[in-house]
Scaffold this motif. Sequence first.
Motif, PDB file in Angstrom:
ATOM      1  N   ILE A  57      20.021 -17.160   6.894  1.00 25.75           N
ATOM      2  CA  ILE A  57      20.714 -18.375   7.325  1.00 25.75           C
ATOM      3  C   ILE A  57      19.747 -19.458   7.789  1.00 25.75           C
ATOM      4  N   VAL A  65      21.480 -15.766  18.062  1.00 27.81           N
ATOM      5  CA  VAL A  65      22.030 -15.302  16.785  1.00 27.81           C
ATOM      6  C   VAL A  65      22.701 -13.945  16.948  1.00 27.81           C
ATOM      7  N   ARG A 142      24.823 -14.691  11.769  1.00 26.57           N
ATOM      8  CA  ARG A 142      25.272 -16.051  12.082  1.00 26.57           C
ATOM      9  C   ARG A 142      24.553 -16.566  13.327  1.00 26.57           C
ATOM     10  N   ARG A 143      24.577 -17.863  13.463  1.00 29.30           N
ATOM     11  CA  ARG A 143      23.951 -18.547  14.591  1.00 29.30           C
ATOM     12  C   ARG A 143      25.040 -18.850  15.623  1.00 29.30           C
TER      13      ARG A 143
END
Length: 156
Positions: A57, A65, A142-143
Amino acid sequence: MIEEQGHVIALIGDCARISATRRSACGQCQVNTACGTSLLARVFGRQPVELLAQNPIGAQIGDTVIVGLSEQGLLRTAAAAYLVPLLGLISGAWLGEHFGGAHAELITVLGAVGGLVLAFGWLRGYSVALAQRPDYQPVILRRLTPSVTVTLTELH
């Protein structure tokens, strides 16, 4: 997928070094004040763990994260880490006792140690082979928070 929260502390090629705090399920257990795991966690504290994760990502240094690891990879690795040395120890001891002859006790102990050493050698090669497989590597999913980049001109 097992997920854990961490912070990106460094970027290394297509990977990111993640710092995560160890957590246990002790807070949700009925006897969390009386068990050994909870006691050890209080005595030694919760030391951060660093790991290298794939970064598809494009997370940046400072990002919070979510890192994921496949359940299958964790189970296979844990089974190998616990079962292989135990089987090596038991097998070596059995062989030593079975073929020890007049010095069965000494040969049993030596066989157990030899089986354990061989098991650890196999485990080292197995872990190196798994490190090359991308499906067994942690990956940033994901962040949670973006990194804050401040330039000198923004400070004036």
